[in-house]
Design a protein around this motif. Structure first.
Motif, mmCIF file in Angstrom:
data_model
loop_
_atom_site.group_PDB
_atom_site.id
_atom_site.type_symbol
_atom_site.label_atom_id
_atom_site.label_comp_id
_atom_site.label_asym_id
_atom_site.label_seq_id
_atom_site.Cartn_x
_atom_site.Cartn_y
_atom_site.Cartn_z
ATOM 1 N N GLY A 110 -44.674 -62.966 -49.541
ATOM 2 C CA GLY A 110 -44.571 -62.335 -50.850
ATOM 3 C C GLY A 110 -44.018 -60.937 -50.730
ATOM 4 O O GLY A 110 -43.733 -60.445 -49.621
ATOM 5 N N GLY A 111 -43.862 -60.296 -51.874
ATOM 6 C CA GLY A 111 -43.251 -58.974 -51.897
ATOM 7 C C GLY A 111 -44.028 -57.960 -51.085
ATOM 8 O O GLY A 111 -43.442 -57.142 -50.352
ATOM 9 N N THR A 112 -45.340 -58.011 -51.191
ATOM 10 C CA THR A 112 -46.143 -57.033 -50.467
ATOM 11 C C THR A 112 -45.920 -57.164 -48.965
ATOM 12 O O THR A 112 -45.721 -56.162 -48.265
ATOM 13 N N GLU A 113 -45.923 -58.388 -48.475
ATOM 14 C CA GLU A 113 -45.701 -58.567 -47.037
ATOM 15 C C GLU A 113 -44.302 -58.103 -46.642
ATOM 16 O O GLU A 113 -44.122 -57.473 -45.594
ATOM 17 N N SER A 114 -43.317 -58.387 -47.482
ATOM 18 C CA SER A 114 -41.953 -57.934 -47.162
ATOM 19 C C SER A 114 -41.908 -56.412 -47.058
ATOM 20 O O SER A 114 -41.267 -55.856 -46.152
ATOM 21 N N LEU A 115 -42.588 -55.729 -47.984
ATOM 22 C CA LEU A 115 -42.547 -54.265 -47.957
ATOM 23 C C LEU A 115 -43.315 -53.726 -46.749
ATOM 24 O O LEU A 115 -42.879 -52.774 -46.093
ATOM 25 N N ILE A 116 -44.458 -54.328 -46.450
ATOM 26 C CA ILE A 116 -45.219 -53.865 -45.283
ATOM 27 C C ILE A 116 -44.352 -54.009 -44.022
ATOM 28 O O ILE A 116 -44.300 -53.116 -43.172
ATOM 29 N N ALA A 118 -41.055 -54.094 -43.851
ATOM 30 C CA ALA A 118 -39.933 -53.140 -43.863
ATOM 31 C C ALA A 118 -40.411 -51.787 -43.347
ATOM 32 O O ALA A 118 -39.712 -51.120 -42.559
ATOM 33 N N VAL A 119 -41.622 -51.398 -43.762
ATOM 34 C CA VAL A 119 -42.172 -50.113 -43.307
ATOM 35 C C VAL A 119 -42.516 -50.192 -41.819
ATOM 36 O O VAL A 119 -42.236 -49.276 -41.045
ATOM 37 N N LYS A 120 -43.084 -51.318 -41.402
ATOM 38 C CA LYS A 120 -43.435 -51.474 -39.973
ATOM 39 C C LYS A 120 -42.187 -51.395 -39.079
ATOM 40 O O LYS A 120 -42.186 -50.708 -38.051
ATOM 41 N N ALA A 121 -41.142 -52.104 -39.493
ATOM 42 C CA ALA A 121 -39.922 -52.100 -38.679
ATOM 43 C C ALA A 121 -39.368 -50.676 -38.570
ATOM 44 O O ALA A 121 -38.943 -50.237 -37.496
ATOM 45 N N LYS A 146 -49.705 -49.413 -50.138
ATOM 46 C CA LYS A 146 -50.528 -50.288 -49.306
ATOM 47 C C LYS A 146 -49.967 -50.333 -47.878
ATOM 48 O O LYS A 146 -50.706 -50.229 -46.898
ATOM 49 N N ALA A 147 -48.645 -50.463 -47.788
ATOM 50 C CA ALA A 147 -47.999 -50.485 -46.468
ATOM 51 C C ALA A 147 -48.291 -49.184 -45.733
ATOM 52 O O ALA A 147 -48.651 -49.186 -44.545
ATOM 53 N N ALA A 148 -48.140 -48.079 -46.437
ATOM 54 C CA ALA A 148 -48.365 -46.771 -45.817
ATOM 55 C C ALA A 148 -49.811 -46.669 -45.341
ATOM 56 O O ALA A 148 -50.090 -46.184 -44.239
ATOM 57 N N HIS A 149 -50.719 -47.169 -46.157
ATOM 58 C CA HIS A 149 -52.139 -47.111 -45.817
ATOM 59 C C HIS A 149 -52.442 -47.986 -44.599
ATOM 60 O O HIS A 149 -53.092 -47.548 -43.650
ATOM 61 N N TYR A 150 -51.960 -49.202 -44.629
ATOM 62 C CA TYR A 150 -52.237 -50.123 -43.517
ATOM 63 C C TYR A 150 -51.634 -49.609 -42.205
ATOM 64 O O TYR A 150 -52.183 -49.825 -41.133
#
Ligand SMILES: Cc1ncc(COP(=O)(O)O)c(C=O)c1O
Length: 499
Positions: A110-116, A118-121, A146-150
């Motif tokens: 889903g979108g959230t996983e895609s964004l997380i 993208a930030v991780k990469a 959420k990505a930034a937090h995780y």
């Protein structure tokens, strides 16, 4: 409600007949908002294409036990994933002969996983940066936070103008510093449906040597078709130099069942740090492009079937139908005194606010719900007013003519009811409480006062209150940190077994 015979848990002493179990699910589903029929303006994306649900369900069933954990064991899944990535890449300016010939991608949940991811990469590509930062406009989806937090990446939020709902590219450029690993923008934003100045933002990111992610989760599958239909959609994809990754959700406007998004990276080197590989244990060697390791093939096969069945011409037709529905809904809003479009629609969102203190938007949302129209309230944020969000999909088209009169009627009822009248001491509390000062008793008292189910300690959680305006009004009066804490507490009351 779950039948008492379930004892509040899913596990009966003796297995139940299939038909009985399905009856239970059907009974539970009766309480849900309508996923089909064009009256729910959030959460669901319905093209109203006869037979599509059945096709997707059959495809889902055919691959549901296939495991994406190991693409060498299940080449069927690998083939479908590669084909979906290829389709998304082609649509978004990549592939052979394009400006991004080496584009690659991953299918995520889903979108959230895609964004997380993208930030991780982006973060893991710069391991020497010990305190990485992410620049994002305030209209960026909450999943960036959420990505930034995780991932323990700091957020630099650039405000958007209350007039254009876009960030000033110069402000984005100024926010980029030596520790910035990623600059993000939206095409379009979820809340208001506006497209950020992607070209300028990507240029600033490239000048600083920083990756730029375009979050096209919401509109990435419709904007290219709207452009082909003549809409003035600015460049936002891989044709824009400096754009390094793009996310597009197939479970939104590709009309696939839930659980599928695509994260594209302009080239394999950009994608490499997205992977997690581990061989330093006695079990199987692990290599995952996504967060989940075991992944069902069901959603991927369902998306594959959906995209193959609808085809390019189908999506073009659905985009035309949706565009006309958006225009009709926006006209309906313009026709009601006291309402104002927050932004002129430029994608598939209609978003409006109230210009009249006597017309409480949260009461209006409830009045629309009573009339069978399910809209999404958005709270006041910084200098942006509270608003009502409509995600418009093709299924809305046949209902558009009914919406105007329903809206006018709901507005009249909301005016007659007047603004939500919460006790002043409650509102004052919302304005002054700090998240840390919330005690379980205080939460229970607040929830009970608002009619939220399960608030009474041992009492079984009932349904949500019929009217949500009091809850929304209380949240609206609270600053974001307190809103977040209240949401966690309130939803926590709902999410527990009902013994
Ligand atoms: C622009 C945008 N980005 C990201 C997301 C998050 O997607 P998901 O709910 O699939 O995780 C959404 C969802 O609405 C969105 O609109």
């Amino acid at each position: 409600m779950i039948d008492e015979k379930t004892d509040g848990t899913a596990l009966p002493e003796h297995g139940l007949p299939a038909e009985q179990v399905l009856d239970e699910i059907r009974a539970l589903r009766a309480a849900d908002r309508p996923t089909h029929g064009g009256t729910l303006f959030a959460y669901v994306y319905d093209p109203a294409v006869p037979g599509l649900d059945e096709l997707a369900a059959t495809a889902h069933a055919a691959s549901v036990h296939v495991n994406g954990l190991d693409p060498t064991a299940f080449p069927s899944l690998l083939a479908m994933e590669n084909a979906l990535v290829g389709a998304a890449a082609r649509l978004l300016g990549g592939g052979p002969g394009s400006a991004a010939p080496d584009v690659v991608g991953s299918v995520t949940s889903g979108g959230t996983e895609s964004l997380i991811l993208a930030v991780k990469a982006a973060r893991d590509a710069r391991p020497h940066i010990t305190a990485p930062r992410l620049v994002v406009p305030s209209s960026g989806h909450a999943a960036f936070a959420k990505a930034a937090h995780y991932l323990r990446v700091a957020l630099d939020v650039v405000p958007v103008s209350p007039e254009t709902l876009r960030p000033d590219p110069a402000a984005v450029a100024a926010a980029i510093g030596p520790d910035t690993v990623l600059v993000a923008c939206s095409a379009p934003s979820y809340a208001h449906g506006v497209i950020d100045p992607v070209a300028e933002i990507a240029e600033a990111a490239a000048a600083a040597g920083v990756r730029c992610h375009v979050d096209a989760c919401f509109g990435g599958w419709t904007l290219p078709y709207l452009r082909r239909l003549g809409a003035p959609v600015p460049p936002f994809d891989f044709t824009v130099p400096g754009v390094t990754s793009i996310s597009v959700d197939l479970h939104k406007y590709a009309y696939a069942p839930k659980g599928v998004s695509v994260l594209l990276q302009r080239d394999p080197a950009l994608r490499a740090p997205q992977y997690f590989a581990y061989a330093d244990w006695p079990g199987y060697t692990m290599v995952n492009p996504t967060i989940a390791s075991t992944r069902s093939g069901g959603p991927i096969a369902a998306a594959y079937a959906t995209v193959r069945h609808l085809g390019d011409d189908g999506y073009l037709r659905l985009a035309a139908v949706t565009r006309d529905a958006v225009a009709g809904l926006a006209d309906a809003v313009r026709g009601v005194p006291g309402l104002r479009l927050v932004a002129e629609p430029e994608s598939t969102v209609v978003c409006f606010t109230s210009t009249d203190p006597g017309l409480d938007l949260f009461v209006l949302v409830d009045e629309l719900t009573v009339r069978g129209w399910h809209t999404q309230p958005q709270l006041t944020y910084a200098d942006l007013p509270a608003s009502v969000h409509l995600t418009v999909t093709a299924a809305v088209a046949p209902r558009v003519a009914e919406f105007g009169p329903a809206l006018a009627d709901a507005v009249a009822a909301a005016r007659a009811a007047g603004p939500t009248d919460l006790p002043p001491e409650l509102l004052a509390l919302a304005g002054t409480l700090t998240p840390d000062s919330l005690t379980p008793d205080l939460v229970a008292g607040l929830a009970a006062g608002l009619g939220l189910g399960g608030a009474g300690g041992d009492a079984p959680a009932g349904p949500l209150p019929g009217r949500m305006a009091p809850v929304n009004t209380l949240l609206d009066a609270a600053p974001p940190a307190l809103r977040e804490r209240l949401l966690v507490e309130f939803v926590g009351l709902l999410q527990r077994p009902h013994w």
